[in-house]
Design a protein around this motif. Sequence first.
Motif, PDB file in Angstrom:
ATOM      1  N   PRO A  85      42.563  30.925 -38.319  1.00 14.19           N
ATOM      2  CA  PRO A  85      41.529  29.791 -38.137  1.00 14.19           C
ATOM      3  C   PRO A  85      40.833  29.735 -39.435  1.00 14.19           C
ATOM      4  N   LEU A  86      40.265  30.677 -40.093  1.00 18.94           N
ATOM      5  CA  LEU A  86      39.412  30.861 -41.111  1.00 18.94           C
ATOM      6  C   LEU A  86      40.247  30.614 -42.317  1.00 18.94           C
ATOM      7  N   MET A  87      41.556  30.721 -42.702  1.00 20.91           N
ATOM      8  CA  MET A  87      42.398  30.382 -43.584  1.00 20.91           C
ATOM      9  C   MET A  87      42.651  28.953 -43.375  1.00 20.91           C
ATOM     10  N   ALA A  88      42.812  28.231 -42.131  1.00 22.92           N
ATOM     11  CA  ALA A  88      43.014  26.925 -41.916  1.00 22.92           C
ATOM     12  C   ALA A  88      41.610  26.198 -42.355  1.00 22.92           C
ATOM     13  N   TYR A  89      40.486  26.695 -42.205  1.00 20.05           N
ATOM     14  CA  TYR A  89      39.514  26.124 -42.609  1.00 20.05           C
ATOM     15  C   TYR A  89      39.230  25.712 -44.068  1.00 20.05           C
ATOM     16  N   GLU A  90      39.915  26.969 -44.867  1.00 19.32           N
ATOM     17  CA  GLU A  90      40.045  26.825 -46.268  1.00 19.32           C
ATOM     18  C   GLU A  90      40.816  25.660 -46.702  1.00 19.32           C
ATOM     19  N   LEU A  92      41.519  23.016 -44.799  1.00 18.26           N
ATOM     20  CA  LEU A  92      40.937  21.675 -44.394  1.00 18.26           C
ATOM     21  C   LEU A  92      39.996  20.964 -45.047  1.00 18.26           C
ATOM     22  N   THR A  93      38.895  21.952 -45.477  1.00 19.25           N
ATOM     23  CA  THR A  93      37.562  21.844 -46.482  1.00 19.25           C
ATOM     24  C   THR A  93      37.972  21.999 -48.000  1.00 19.25           C
ATOM     25  N   ALA A  94      37.942  23.176 -48.541  1.00 15.43           N
ATOM     26  CA  ALA A  94      38.425  23.240 -49.864  1.00 15.43           C
ATOM     27  C   ALA A  94      39.577  22.843 -50.619  1.00 15.43           C
ATOM     28  N   PHE A  95      40.689  22.872 -49.895  1.00 19.29           N
ATOM     29  CA  PHE A  95      41.781  22.446 -50.685  1.00 19.29           C
ATOM     30  C   PHE A  95      41.969  20.948 -50.538  1.00 19.29           C
ATOM     31  N   PHE A  96      41.549  20.400 -49.424  1.00 16.65           N
ATOM     32  CA  PHE A  96      41.522  19.009 -49.235  1.00 16.65           C
ATOM     33  C   PHE A  96      40.661  18.336 -50.147  1.00 16.65           C
ATOM     34  N   LEU A  97      39.419  18.667 -50.181  1.00 18.55           N
ATOM     35  CA  LEU A  97      38.267  18.530 -50.987  1.00 18.55           C
ATOM     36  C   LEU A  97      38.759  18.436 -52.666  1.00 18.55           C
ATOM     37  N   LEU A 122      32.014  17.113 -59.388  1.00 18.73           N
ATOM     38  CA  LEU A 122      31.056  18.178 -58.695  1.00 18.73           C
ATOM     39  C   LEU A 122      31.768  18.564 -57.429  1.00 18.73           C
ATOM     40  N   MET A 123      32.565  17.525 -57.023  1.00 19.98           N
ATOM     41  CA  MET A 123      33.362  17.913 -55.490  1.00 19.98           C
ATOM     42  C   MET A 123      34.402  18.858 -55.909  1.00 19.98           C
ATOM     43  N   VAL A 124      35.161  18.973 -57.036  1.00 23.93           N
ATOM     44  CA  VAL A 124      35.958  19.893 -57.476  1.00 23.93           C
ATOM     45  C   VAL A 124      35.441  21.229 -57.643  1.00 23.93           C
ATOM     46  N   ALA A 125      34.245  21.228 -58.252  1.00 24.64           N
ATOM     47  CA  ALA A 125      33.622  22.483 -58.256  1.00 24.64           C
ATOM     48  C   ALA A 125      33.154  23.185 -57.072  1.00 24.64           C
ATOM     49  N   LEU A 126      32.426  22.209 -56.201  1.00 27.21           N
ATOM     50  CA  LEU A 126      32.307  22.485 -54.708  1.00 27.21           C
ATOM     51  C   LEU A 126      33.357  23.096 -54.196  1.00 27.21           C
ATOM     52  N   GLY A 127      34.592  22.431 -54.057  1.00 27.76           N
ATOM     53  CA  GLY A 127      35.812  22.930 -53.432  1.00 27.76           C
ATOM     54  C   GLY A 127      36.210  24.407 -53.880  1.00 27.76           C
ATOM     55  N   THR A 128      35.861  24.501 -55.155  1.00 28.98           N
ATOM     56  CA  THR A 128      36.310  26.073 -55.693  1.00 28.98           C
ATOM     57  C   THR A 128      35.458  27.229 -54.848  1.00 28.98           C
ATOM     58  N   PHE A 129      34.366  26.780 -54.813  1.00 27.85           N
ATOM     59  CA  PHE A 129      33.274  27.573 -54.306  1.00 27.85           C
ATOM     60  C   PHE A 129      33.637  27.912 -52.584  1.00 27.85           C
ATOM     61  N   ILE A 130      33.844  26.441 -52.111  1.00 27.31           N
ATOM     62  CA  ILE A 130      34.209  26.541 -50.680  1.00 27.31           C
ATOM     63  C   ILE A 130      35.517  27.479 -50.283  1.00 27.31           C
ATOM     64  N   SER A 131      36.551  27.542 -51.170  1.00 24.06           N
ATOM     65  CA  SER A 131      37.634  28.117 -51.062  1.00 24.06           C
ATOM     66  C   SER A 131      37.288  29.648 -51.016  1.00 24.06           C
TER      67      SER A 131
END
Length: 470
Positions: A85-90, A92-97, A122-131
């Motif tokens: 689930p943790l990798m799925a969250y990555e 669903l959030t970071a990769f999709f963003l 900004l969203m791409v930068a945020l996505g890399t951080f969330i990943s």
Amino acid sequence: MQFAFTVSFHFIFPAFSIGLASYLAVLEGLWLKTGRELYLDLFRYWLKIFAVAFAMGVVSGLVMSYQFGTNWSVFSDKAGGVIGPLMAYEVLTAFFLEAGFLGVMLFGMGRVGKGLHFAATLMVALGTFISAFWILSVNSWMQTPTGYEIGPGGQFLPGPSWAAIIFNPSFPYRLVHTVIAAYLTTALAVGAVGAWHLLRDRQNAHARKMFSMAMWMAALVAPVQIFAGDAHGLNTLEHQPAKVMAMEGHYQSHPHGAPLYLFGIPDDRTQTLRYAIAIPKASSLILKHDPDAPLAGLDTIAPDKRPPVWIVFWSFRVMVGLGFAMLGLGLWSLLARARKKLYDWPWLHRAALVMGPSGFVAVIAGWVTTEVGRQPYTVYGLLTTAQSRSPIAAPAVAASLLAFILVYCAVFGIGVWYILKLMNQGAHPHETGPEQDERAPIRSAGITPGPHQHAAIEDMGEDSGAGAVT
């Protein structure tokens, strides 16, 4: 060995793209605020490099996803209930963003409003951080597992609170330490490019701005990283003492203050550190803040539960040594800045050029320290590496490892060569971005369109943009 090769190769690209995405956001923000074309030139220049590095990071990461099934099938079966689930969250959030806004960031300049394009960056930068957030949460749980329950088949299952799993004891320290490392890695790479072009032309405005921004980052963030690393080490001492013992080279316990071994040759067979150069009681002072505090050694750990000391001992010293070298470079740049000689000291520029790859080396050394230091476990104290692997014969793994080496060196070698080629060219006034390069296929091929052809080319770019991007 196969997984170590693929993960180490992969890790250098996210370490670069995490910091570079934030740097791009800063550059575009400064352009919007000041209106200076120099910032736009730098943004377009580094955007092309980011696109290549990001693509190589995604492709090299896909291999590891398959390796969870091919190399670590037992681990996936045992720990999948928690890490799946943790990798799925990555995803669903970071990769999709990232996937949703990357196209706008790369090709949307001039096609969407400035505000929307900046939001995409900004969203791409945020996505890399969330990943990084989710991947490090997974890794940290494997280092300091909490919040789990053991199911009937021996599987790790999530307990009543996911927060206990996600925010496990080592996660905050590892997240801060790794993200700062990514920023430093990018700053040193940017600084090296700026230094390279300053050595050619000290009046190069783009090189001056790159070098100045990078040296500010090194000077301000390197001390913070050393502090964060110290806090992370104290957390590791609490939860993974054997790892710290290996890092310090403490084969034997020291009841009255442990020395800090600067150098030596670890000998796992005799459990001694040969030719040691030490500072008396300094290790106890650093780790316990008391020079006379006792520190346990590996002699208190069962032989089959000890990590291989020689790897951890040296990888840790490479990481720490480079960290202090980064601090020295930052302080040197502050001295040059105070004397208004930041762009006039060629030896400072040469040092920055030599330090350009140091962030990548330090990141890999830190990763090796973390992963080898927790051996012989994949889930620390609960599931060993030997229990986690797939039942595959060594020759089969060796053959695929050789194939990985050949393919990676060929494909990614070309990508790295292309990035270095772009870095060698440097940024120029009126720098073109990816959106301009792909809208002018005839010009990029060396053919200059006539006056009546411009309108047709513009129409083609508008009508078939998706095809051009593909």
